[in-house]
Motif scaffolding. Structure first.
Motif, PDB file in Angstrom:
ATOM      1  N   LEU A 144       0.838  -1.193   0.000  1.00  0.00           N
ATOM      2  CA  LEU A 144       0.000   0.000   0.000  1.00  0.00           C
ATOM      3  C   LEU A 144       0.877   1.249   0.000  1.00  0.00           C
ATOM      4  O   LEU A 144       2.061   1.184   0.351  1.00  0.00           O
ATOM      5  CB  LEU A 144      -0.909   0.001   1.231  1.00  0.00           C
ATOM      6  CG  LEU A 144      -1.997  -1.071   1.266  1.00  0.00           C
ATOM      7  CD1 LEU A 144      -2.612  -1.146   2.652  1.00  0.00           C
ATOM      8  CD2 LEU A 144      -3.070  -0.789   0.236  1.00  0.00           C
ATOM      9  N   PRO A 145       0.339   2.402  -0.370  1.00  0.00           N
ATOM     10  CA  PRO A 145       1.111   3.649  -0.287  1.00  0.00           C
ATOM     11  C   PRO A 145       1.627   3.870   1.129  1.00  0.00           C
ATOM     12  O   PRO A 145       0.929   3.585   2.111  1.00  0.00           O
ATOM     13  CB  PRO A 145       0.092   4.719  -0.690  1.00  0.00           C
ATOM     14  CG  PRO A 145      -0.902   4.008  -1.523  1.00  0.00           C
ATOM     15  CD  PRO A 145      -1.000   2.623  -0.961  1.00  0.00           C
ATOM     16  N   ASN A 146       2.854   4.379   1.256  1.00  0.00           N
ATOM     17  CA  ASN A 146       3.433   4.518   2.593  1.00  0.00           C
ATOM     18  C   ASN A 146       2.673   5.517   3.466  1.00  0.00           C
ATOM     19  O   ASN A 146       2.643   5.381   4.686  1.00  0.00           O
ATOM     20  CB  ASN A 146       4.917   4.907   2.506  1.00  0.00           C
ATOM     21  CG  ASN A 146       5.169   6.069   1.559  1.00  0.00           C
ATOM     22  OD1 ASN A 146       4.244   6.807   1.218  1.00  0.00           O
ATOM     23  ND2 ASN A 146       6.405   6.215   1.125  1.00  0.00           N
ATOM     24  N   LEU A 147       2.000   6.507   2.869  1.00  0.00           N
ATOM     25  CA  LEU A 147       1.227   7.450   3.666  1.00  0.00           C
ATOM     26  C   LEU A 147      -0.083   6.858   4.167  1.00  0.00           C
ATOM     27  O   LEU A 147      -0.722   7.435   5.056  1.00  0.00           O
ATOM     28  CB  LEU A 147       0.939   8.717   2.856  1.00  0.00           C
ATOM     29  CG  LEU A 147       2.135   9.645   2.613  1.00  0.00           C
ATOM     30  CD1 LEU A 147       1.708  10.862   1.806  1.00  0.00           C
ATOM     31  CD2 LEU A 147       2.770  10.081   3.924  1.00  0.00           C
ATOM     32  N   SER A 148      -0.498   5.715   3.599  1.00  0.00           N
ATOM     33  CA  SER A 148      -1.735   5.089   4.098  1.00  0.00           C
ATOM     34  C   SER A 148      -1.569   4.669   5.552  1.00  0.00           C
ATOM     35  O   SER A 148      -2.516   4.714   6.337  1.00  0.00           O
ATOM     36  CB  SER A 148      -2.104   3.879   3.234  1.00  0.00           C
ATOM     37  OG  SER A 148      -1.160   2.833   3.400  1.00  0.00           O
ATOM     38  N   LYS A 149      -0.350   4.258   5.933  1.00  0.00           N
ATOM     39  CA  LYS A 149      -0.094   3.875   7.328  1.00  0.00           C
ATOM     40  C   LYS A 149      -0.211   5.081   8.257  1.00  0.00           C
ATOM     41  O   LYS A 149      -0.652   4.958   9.399  1.00  0.00           O
ATOM     42  CB  LYS A 149       1.280   3.225   7.453  1.00  0.00           C
ATOM     43  CG  LYS A 149       1.403   1.892   6.722  1.00  0.00           C
ATOM     44  CD  LYS A 149       2.781   1.304   6.879  1.00  0.00           C
ATOM     45  CE  LYS A 149       2.858  -0.101   6.292  1.00  0.00           C
ATOM     46  NZ  LYS A 149       2.560  -0.143   4.859  1.00  0.00           N
TER      47      LYS A 149
END
Length: 682
Positions: free
Chosen positions: A245-250
């Protein structure tokens, strides 16, 4: 393999062929000279290769596996091209294979033919425009919703709150730059180096997400990489998807996770040990195995049913999860946020540099996400409310009910009723059970059968549960033999390359490949017999001799030189650490109940022991149990150690202590006398 060694091999092959054609003394000498040169050159090349590897490189995760793991294991990432056979046609084009894989991963749940919930009035739903209200009306009479409603007042008690800038800054600091990310992502390293800027930039959209209930669509796009599991590589069913997933989703998910997790901390069942802070597989296994030993000691019966689910995480119904969250007290805006998070998610599969088209994910929790495991736990929670008078050893989707009783007939009867209730719950909640793959084990050798749905399950003498091989007598012989064989293979691999490694590298590999074999759930199997303990010690001793290249010191001297303990002594210290957690309320209740805490008395006596030593009838299942040995060890510790103010200080102090253990393994055998503990006066 370098250019010089490659040329030397070619020369050796040419001289060998020349000698085979014409077996003269001169040709034989030339071939032998070149062969010996190749052996010497190989040793020199190996030595240079391993000496150029820094200890930091060996400890670095990526470089470690790239340089070392191929020498110790065949379970390495394969860079070969994927070739599939579809309808007896060979497929080798990357773009075509990516489409096939993506379609298979997205439609795998549809092929399971999961029955839909139909106990609702469709005409009543047509007049409702709000999707959340429609879901709540649809599942109003669902058995799980009714079960949850009995345990909660249904009033909205949970809502998402905006977060502060400092909290967001902390999450950005905690991002792991070593984790994989998508090609279009901003590198995690850049985000961490400029976290002040990103905190100002992301604070408004993140709080808007929490207050409006709308999760950003761009953070719901996943890239899938197929990883081969086992069997034939040409069959798509033998690959599992790994989602990135996109790292900013975390960054967006973690504040949501924290608020939901805090709310459900007291709601989730004590039997649920998966994906929860402070819980582990060891806790749920010890809880069951200690009950098992207690039944053996008191001549009672225990039986356990190991269940099997197909694609449990992928089958989860989004609508039913929303209805359950409402029953647990989520307000409408919170439901909209979770619904927005779960729906309209898309994924594509990547093969080499080729991507498939985007496809929507209809079911399941997002793989590789922060929220996914927690939402699965919430979805499964009412299962433990529905089935009463039964205990569970549960971790994630491995749900194992076990029953104790006075006779085998009563236990089997109770397990059959539990199996029927489980199958009914799985069916009504959209999960697919495999009754024919279920397993039954009891503490009796008698052959019995258990009716699970339309299948009959026979009693097994040994089963594998959560990575531990459990036999009906709890000897753990099979499990220890397996891990000893693995450790032995790693030891031989270490011995082959040890002449080319310095001391620090050898000890790093010893910790990584040998000691790690005995680090998984040690409290479950630590109380075995002396024969197995001697085998473990022999393997550890051989490893230490390889590391130090010393064959004159004794095993104890090697342990002291390495500043380490034998495996059994290390397990004893692990038990003491767990008891410290129990004493200071740092351990889950399912594990704490294994030990009896002494009630506080009126007077401050010299014998101020915290835990009671239970009364037992036998040795193997009585004194050789954690519930008996744990209090014994704890009560024998010095008071200044037991009164340490933090778990970190306790761990540091106990590492320096040599524990005197009263178990059979630690006693010496004297002919005509028996097993004697020389640490105590005879």
């Amino acid at each position: 393999m370098n250019k010089t060694y490659s040329k030397a091999i070619m020369t050796r092959s040419r001289l060998r062929n020349k000698f085979l054609k014409c077996r003269t003394h001169e040709n034989k000498q030339n071939y032998a000279k070149q062969r010996n040169f190749c052996v010497s050159l190989l040793r020199k090349t190996k030595r240079e290769y391993y000496n150029n590897l820094k200890v930091a490189d060996v400890c670095d995760n990526k470089k470690f596996w790239k340089n070392i793991k191929p020498l110790f294991s065949d379970k390495i990432k394969c860079d070969e091209n994927i070739t599939l056979i579809e309808n007896e046609v060979i497929k080798s084009d990357d773009s075509e294979i990516s489409e096939i894989m993506n379609s298979f991963f997205c439609n795998i749940v549809k092929n399971l033919n999961i029955p839909k919930f139909k106990d609702f009035d469709e005409d009543h739903l047509t007049g409702i425009s709000d999707p959340i209200q429609k879901i709540l009306a649809k599942y109003k009479k669902h058995p799980s919703i009714l079960t949850i409603s009995k345990r909660s007042d249904m009033n909205p008690k949970f809502k998402f709150n905006p977060i502060e800038r400092d909290d967001l800054l902390k999450e950005l600091h905690n991002l792991d730059s070593k984790k994989s990310s998508q090609e279009s992502d901003i590198p995690t390293k850049i985000i961490k180096e400029n976290c002040e800027f990103f905190a100002d930039f992301l604070l408004l959209p993140l709080n808007s997400c929490l207050t409006t209930g709308n999760f950003p669509s761009i953070l719901k796009l996943a890239d899938i990489t197929p990883i081969f599991k086992k069997n034939k590589k040409t069959c798509k069913e033998n690959y599992r998807p790994v989602s990135i997933l996109p790292n900013l989703s975390k960054v967006f998910e973690k504040p949501i996770f924290k608020q939901i997790s805090d709310y459900f901390k007291e709601i989730l069942s004590n039997f649920q040990c998966g994906f929860r802070k402070g819980f582990s597989t060891q806790h749920c296994l010890v809880a069951m195995l200690e009950k098992w030993k207690m039944c053996n000691d008191r001549n009672k019966t225990i039986g356990a049913l190991l269940t099997d689910l197909s694609k449990a995480f992928d089958c989860l119904s989004h609508e039913l999860l929303i209805a359950k969250l409402h029953a647990y007290g989520f307000d409408m805006n919170s439901l909209r946020l979770v619904h927005s998070y779960l729906t309209n998610r898309y994924q594509r599969t990547k093969i080499k540099g080729s991507y498939s088209s985007w496809m929507e994910i209809i079911f399941g929790v997002p793989q590789g996400s922060v929220l996914g495991p927690l939402l699965f736990n919430i979805f499964l929670c009412d299962l433990f409310f529905s089935i009463e008078n039964v205990e569970f050893a549960s971790f994630a989707d491995d749900t194992t009910p076990f029953v104790t009783g006075d006779c085998l007939t009563d236990v089997i009867s109770s397990l059959e009723k539990t199996a029927a209730d489980l199958l009914k719950w799985f069916e009504t909640n959209g999960m697919v059970a495999n009754p024919e793959k279920c397993q039954l084990i009891t503490n009796k050798k008698t052959n019995v059968t258990l009716n699970v749905g339309e299948s009959k399950i026979s009693n097994s003498s040994s089963v594998k549960l959560l990575g531990i091989q459990i036999d009906y007598q709890l000897t753990f012989r099979e499990h220890i033999n397996v891990i000893c064989n693995k450790a032995n293979n790693k030891m031989h691999a270490l011995a082959r390359i040890s002449p080319f490694l310095d001391f620090d590298k050898k000890r790093t590999l010893f910790n990584a490949f040998f000691e790690s074999q005995f680090s998984y759930c040690p409290l479950t199997w630590m109380l075995h017999n002396r024969e197995l303990n001697n085998r473990i010690n022999r393997i550890q001793e051989k490893c230490l001799r390889i590391i130090f290249n010393d064959y004159s010191l004794t095993f104890q001297e090697l342990l002291q030189k390495n500043k380490t303990d034998c495996i059994h002594q290390r397990n004893l210290k692990s038990l003491c650490i767990e008891i410290y957690k129990v004493k200071n309320n740092l351990s889950p209740e399912i594990f704490s109940n294994t030990f009896q805490v002494k009630a506080a008395g009126k007077y401050n006596l010299r014998n101020n022991d915290t835990f009671l030593v239970p009364k037992v009838k036998s040795v193997f299942n009585g004194t050789e149990s954690l519930s008996f040995l744990g209090p014994k060890l704890w009560n024998s510790l010095p008071d200044e150690l037991k009164n340490k103010d933090s778990i970190c200080s306790f761990k540091s102090a106990i590492k320096q202590l040599q524990i005197i253990c009263p178990c059979r393994i630690c006693k010496d055998f004297v002919a005509g006398v028996g097993f004697v503990d020389f640490a105590k006066p005879i």
